[in-house]
Design an enzyme around this catalytic site. Structure first.
Site, mmCIF file in Angstrom:
data_model
loop_
_atom_site.group_PDB
_atom_site.id
_atom_site.type_symbol
_atom_site.label_atom_id
_atom_site.label_comp_id
_atom_site.label_asym_id
_atom_site.label_seq_id
_atom_site.Cartn_x
_atom_site.Cartn_y
_atom_site.Cartn_z
ATOM 1 N N CYS A 40 0.831 -1.210 0.000
ATOM 2 C CA CYS A 40 0.000 0.000 0.000
ATOM 3 C C CYS A 40 0.870 1.267 0.000
ATOM 4 O O CYS A 40 1.538 1.560 0.987
ATOM 5 C CB CYS A 40 -0.911 -0.048 1.232
ATOM 6 S SG CYS A 40 -1.784 1.473 1.593
ATOM 7 N N CYS A 43 0.042 3.816 2.691
ATOM 8 C CA CYS A 43 0.473 3.292 3.994
ATOM 9 C C CYS A 43 1.949 3.588 4.233
ATOM 10 O O CYS A 43 2.349 3.939 5.342
ATOM 11 C CB CYS A 43 0.249 1.779 4.071
ATOM 12 S SG CYS A 43 -1.467 1.270 3.919
#
Length: 115
Positions: A40, A43
């Site tokens: 991600c 993230c």
């Protein structure tokens, strides 16, 4: 409160797993769990922000990091549908969720209201 045992607050995020999440959120008065995954991009942008805030807010807030790919039980329990998601626990109870990658200043201001 005077009889409560002294709790040491870490100054870096704790690795949280399906097996440890309940113990971590039960141990500290305010815990923010960063739900993330290796793949991600947003993230990875939030990761250093969480690291900085863990240092700056040590003694007030404990941050945890939960890899959603490795901890499906917790992800399912809290209905994680998008990442990054920050789960905010106060006194062991989920009180808020923040979805998305926030800049450090914005995230810090949001966390202040829980202190």
């Amino acid at each position: 409160m005077a009889n409560e045992p002294k709790v040491d607050y870490p100054n870096s995020p704790l690795k949280v797993t399906d097996g440890t999440v309940d113990e971590v959120i039960g141990r500290y008065p305010l815990v923010i769990v960063d739900c993330w995954a290796e793949w991600c991009g947003p993230c990875r942008m939030v990761g250093p922000v969480i690291d900085d805030l863990a240092k700056e807010m040590a003694g007030k807030v404990v941050f945890g990091k939960l890899n959603v790919d490795e901890n499906m039980k917790t992800s399912t329990k809290y209905g994680i549908m998008a990442i990054p998601t920050l789960l905010v626990f106060k006194d062991g109870k989920l009180i808020d969720q923040m979805v998305g990658a926030y800049p450090k200043n914005t995230l810090s201001n949001k966390i202040q209201k829980y202190l």
